[in-house]
Design an enzyme around this catalytic site. Structure first.
Site, short mmCIF file in Angstrom:
data_model
loop_
_atom_site.label_atom_id
_atom_site.label_comp_id
_atom_site.label_asym_id
_atom_site.label_seq_id
_atom_site.Cartn_x
_atom_site.Cartn_y
_atom_site.Cartn_z
N ASN A 260 0.81 -1.21 0.00
CA ASN A 260 0.00 0.00 0.00
C ASN A 260 0.86 1.27 0.00
O ASN A 260 1.14 1.83 -1.04
CB ASN A 260 -0.95 -0.04 1.21
CG ASN A 260 -1.93 1.11 1.23
OD1 ASN A 260 -1.97 1.93 0.33
ND2 ASN A 260 -2.72 1.18 2.27
N CYS A 261 1.29 1.74 1.16
CA CYS A 261 1.99 3.02 1.24
C CYS A 261 3.19 2.92 2.17
O CYS A 261 3.36 1.92 2.86
CB CYS A 261 1.04 4.13 1.69
SG CYS A 261 0.09 3.70 3.17
N MET B 299 1.81 8.10 6.50
CA MET B 299 2.12 7.75 5.12
C MET B 299 1.22 8.55 4.19
O MET B 299 0.33 9.26 4.63
CB MET B 299 1.98 6.24 4.94
CG MET B 299 3.09 5.47 5.64
SD MET B 299 2.83 3.69 5.77
CE MET B 299 1.75 3.60 7.19
N CYS C 61 -1.25 7.90 2.52
CA CYS C 61 -2.68 7.61 2.65
C CYS C 61 -3.23 8.02 4.01
O CYS C 61 -4.36 7.68 4.34
CB CYS C 61 -2.91 6.11 2.43
SG CYS C 61 -1.97 5.09 3.57
N SER D 57 -2.38 6.95 6.91
CA SER D 57 -2.28 5.94 7.96
C SER D 57 -0.95 6.09 8.67
O SER D 57 0.04 6.52 8.09
CB SER D 57 -2.42 4.53 7.36
OG SER D 57 -1.39 4.26 6.43
N ASN E 263 2.95 -0.01 4.83
CA ASN E 263 1.65 -0.59 5.14
C ASN E 263 1.33 -1.68 4.13
O ASN E 263 1.42 -1.46 2.92
CB ASN E 263 0.57 0.49 5.12
CG ASN E 263 -0.79 -0.04 5.49
OD1 ASN E 263 -1.48 -0.63 4.67
ND2 ASN E 263 -1.20 0.17 6.73
N TYR F 250 -7.43 2.18 11.80
CA TYR F 250 -7.18 3.26 10.84
C TYR F 250 -8.49 3.96 10.51
O TYR F 250 -9.41 3.34 9.96
CB TYR F 250 -6.55 2.62 9.61
CG TYR F 250 -6.38 3.46 8.37
CD1 TYR F 250 -6.07 4.81 8.43
CD2 TYR F 250 -6.47 2.87 7.12
CE1 TYR F 250 -5.88 5.55 7.28
CE2 TYR F 250 -6.27 3.59 5.96
CZ TYR F 250 -5.99 4.94 6.04
OH TYR F 250 -5.80 5.66 4.89
N GLU G 205 -13.23 8.98 1.03
CA GLU G 205 -14.55 9.59 0.87
C GLU G 205 -15.47 8.75 -0.02
O GLU G 205 -16.66 8.62 0.24
CB GLU G 205 -14.42 11.00 0.29
CG GLU G 205 -13.69 11.99 1.18
CD GLU G 205 -14.45 12.33 2.45
OE1 GLU G 205 -15.65 12.03 2.52
OE2 GLU G 205 -13.84 12.90 3.37
N GLY H 184 -27.60 22.45 2.05
CA GLY H 184 -26.41 22.10 2.81
C GLY H 184 -26.00 20.65 2.70
O GLY H 184 -25.14 20.18 3.41
#
Length: 708
Positions: A171-172, A389, A391, A393, A412, A546, A551, A686
């Protein structure tokens, strides 16, 4: 009538498909087994005359088989069944055709919007996305246990980055940039020796960033403090030059001015190199390198003065922006910036407060940097301060054989996220059922995470020499396995979670900002944390909790649950779930209270956490922003600011984006209509999710407003 496909999609009913399928079977049988065209259309009519608004595709096919059997066309019915079975096998054998073709046609919305940093219409990016669709297909059908794939499809959990799972990549990471600069590295078979100047060091750093990004799928972070040494080398080089050339010809004070001028020229050029290289390089995964620059002034660093100069210049250039194709200064997506607040720069009269004031000004215009409180981080990480990292994390603490903490050169392994609201939707206030379901799903998440871990075991260092052989992570021998870096907590593996607010509301009837809800929310968070701690103790693998910043996952989980449970007030009817432990965006809460409230979750979610507040017209609120930054230092580990003001990234327009007569967003200054290149404030209700927004006319438009 709508037809519900096997994957849950609803499509328009098409009678011609039924006719064609029966005709295909008709062609395969003897004449006495065939049915007439009239009978075929009678079968179609029997389906249509039922008057349903929608039907499952399997139910339609069952009716056809029954009608053929009723006509005593047994061979034809069998042939149709075989035809149906064959089509099913074709679908199972390759489920990527439609997604890939729609990607080429720029109509695959899910894939195109999954990563806002990728331009999915560019050929080089599409090549990576096509490979990703193949990987997801093979992962789903062959590489993961069926129950994990099923849980992912049903939104029980999210198996992150399945588009890269086919390969032995992680991952990162935090690049060990200090080691690579000091001891050299190798890229594309060429030796890169330790730089002799700041400018060259900046160039080498960007080349390393690009190479690293091409062999992993997540973000990376680089600690800028390692460049201070090379800025001093440049100063010494200029000093030697002027001393040798003008030793007895010009005053010492003037000579120092010459040296400073040359050094500042190189400083500007070096930082500009980093900014422009990162934004113009294209990695093999079809985007600019996903990189974060960590801006930390350590009080005991012998190069702290040089690093203060570097950080100040980075912030100045980010404040200015970078020119787009029209020559307008805009905010670049990368590098992301994280600025560390410490005793000497937390706006309480410290020596480096002037840099923090510049950082705040930069945040007001460019939305970066984010802020880390060294004070709070030391409380949560055994006295240490280090970057998350790329991301967002965080690593867990790890010491080498000499008892020294090590952060850079670690990574990670992967992420699996849990859908908390879905458990609440099933339990509906029944706490016994809730905790039972939570335990079952945690066990499922553990199994999914172990799939990630086992996929990396046995990976050879030659898979990515820049990572494993030449210093970004390690300096292993050729064809040595990376297994020792997967165990004993050296690397981490993350359990993410979405929707603490929603699950609390479902189970207690109130938000987690209320005392009763907070008690339940903390209980849930502590159970998640104890699960990761137990897994770590039992396996020796560095599990962490984590707060997933994805989003798009907030929308995915909500959409899946809405199809299953319908509109549930304040839960699925919003079209999104609240990210991790965050306060719901519709709650009336001031920025200071929000940071203070959310900080109590950050030390539990030590494997990754961030909190943010939205502030209108940030450029006119510098004093207020400075007060918030001072508050961050004392109260919360990791925070950022967003803004609700409209902004066009094409031309830099800072005013209200309009809706034109064609019901499209349009910048009134440059007439840009690409919503991905603008921030737009929702001005009616909103609502902060992604949905169809009725703007008062008969037509509805799909408006995705980016969260920057």
């Amino acid at each position: 009538m709508k037809v519900i496909k096997r994957d849950g999609r609803r499509v328009e009913y098409d009678r011609n498909k039924i006719v064609l399928a029966i005709q295909k079977a008709n062609e395969e049988v003897e004449a006495h087994e065939k049915v007439s065209e009239e009978k075929i259309y009678n079968i179609v009519a029997s389906i249509e005359n039922r008057g349903f608004d929608e039907m499952q595709v399997e139910d339609i096919q069952d009716i056809i088989e029954q009608k053929l059997m009723a006509e005593k066309k047994y061979v034809l019915a069998k042939t149709y069944i075989i035809y149906r079975y064959t089509r099913e096998m074709v679908r199972k054998a390759n489920t990527t055709d439609e997604s890939i073709l729609s990607l080429i046609k720029n109509s695959n919305k899910d894939v195109m919007e999954e990563n806002s940093n990728k331009n999915a219409t560019v050929a080089s990016t599409q090549r990576d996305l096509i490979a990703g669709e193949v990987s997801k297909d093979l992962t789903k059908r062959m590489l993961l246990p069926e129950k994990i794939s099923k849980a992912h499809e049903e939104g029980v959990l999210h198996f992150h980055d399945a588009d890269y799972f086919l390969q032995s990549i992680f991952n990162c990471c935090l690049i060990n940039i200090g080691d690579m600069l000091d001891n050299g590295t190798v890229m594309n078979g060429k030796l890169i020796e330790s730089p002799k100047s700041f400018q060259v060091a900046c160039t080498v750093v960007t080349q390393i960033i690009s190479a690293v990004a091409s062999s992993q799928y997540g973000g990376q972070s680089v600690d800028i403090r390692h460049l201070g040494k090379y800025l001093r080398k440049s100063r010494e080089k200029y000093k030697r030059h002027y001393m040798e050339k003008y030793k007895d010809q010009i005053p010492a004070e003037l000579m120092e001015q010459f040296i400073d001028d040359r050094l500042h020229d190189e400083l500007r050029s070096g930082v500009q190199t980093i900014q422009y290289q990162i934004n113009t390089l294209m990695t093999t995964n079809g985007q600019s390198p996903f990189v974060t620059l960590f801006l930390n002034l350590e009080k005991d660093d012998e190069y702290i003065e040089e690093n203060a100069m570097i950080i100040e210049e980075i912030l100045r250039q980010r404040l200015e922006g970078i020119k787009n194709e029209k020559g307008v200064y805009v905010t670049p997506a990368f590098p992301k910036l994280i600025y560390v607040l410490d005793e000497h720069n937390c706006l309480n009269g410290g020596k480096y407060d002037y840099i923090t004031k510049l950082a705040v000004k930069c945040s007001s215009k460019r939305l970066y940097p984010d802020y880390i409180s060294a004070k709070k981080m030391r409380e949560n990480y055994e006295g240490n301060v280090f970057s998350c990292m790329g991301c967002r994390s965080f690593l867990s603490a790890w010491k080498d054989e000499n008892g020294n903490y090590k952060w850079e050169g670690r990574f990670n392994q992967g992420v699996v996220s849990l859908n908390l609201p879905q458990i609440g939707l099933i339990a509906r206030g029944d706490e016994e059922l809730f905790w039972q379901l939570l335990e079952e799903r945690l066990a499922l998440c553990f199994e999914a995470l172990m799939c990630r871990h086992h996929a990396l075991e046995g990976t050879l260092s030659s898979v990515s020499p820049i990572h494993w052989q030449y210093g970004a992570i390690a300096r292993l021998g050729k064809n040595e396995t990376i297994d020792k870096l997967l165990h004993d907590g050296y690397s981490t593996i993350s359990l993410g979670y979405i929707g603490l607010y929603e699950v609390t509301k479902l189970m207690t009837g109130v938000s987690h900002t209320e005392p009763e809800g907070l008690e339940f929310a903390l209980k849930v968070m502590k159970r998640l944390r104890s699960a990761t701690d137990t897994w770590k103790e039992n396996t020796g693998i560095g599990f962490g909790l984590y707060g997933t910043p994805a989003e798009s996952l907030c929308y995915r989980f909500a959409n899946i649950d809405k199809k299953r449970f319908g509109d549930v007030k304040d839960i699925t009817d919003k079209g999104y779930y609240t990210n991790s432990y965050h306060v719901d965006v519709r709650e009336k809460i001031d920025a200071f209270t929000k940071f203070k409230f959310e900080s109590q979750f950050q030390d539990i979610s030590s494997g990754g956490a961030i909190s943010y507040v939205e502030i209108p017209n940030m450029r006119n609120n510098l004093e207020a922003l400075e007060e918030l930054v001072k508050y961050i230092y004392d109260n919360i580990q990791y925070a950022e600011f967003n803004t609700k003001s409209d902004y066009c990234h094409e031309c830099g327009f800072d005013g209200e984006i309009i809706i034109n007569e064609d019901m499209e967003w349009e910048c009134p200054q440059c007439h840009n209509k690409d919503h991905s290149k603008m921030n737009v404030t929702r001005r009616t209700c909103g609502y902060l999710g992604e949905n169809f927004w009725n703007v008062g006319k008969t037509k509805e438009i799909k408006s995705r407003v980016l969260h920057i």
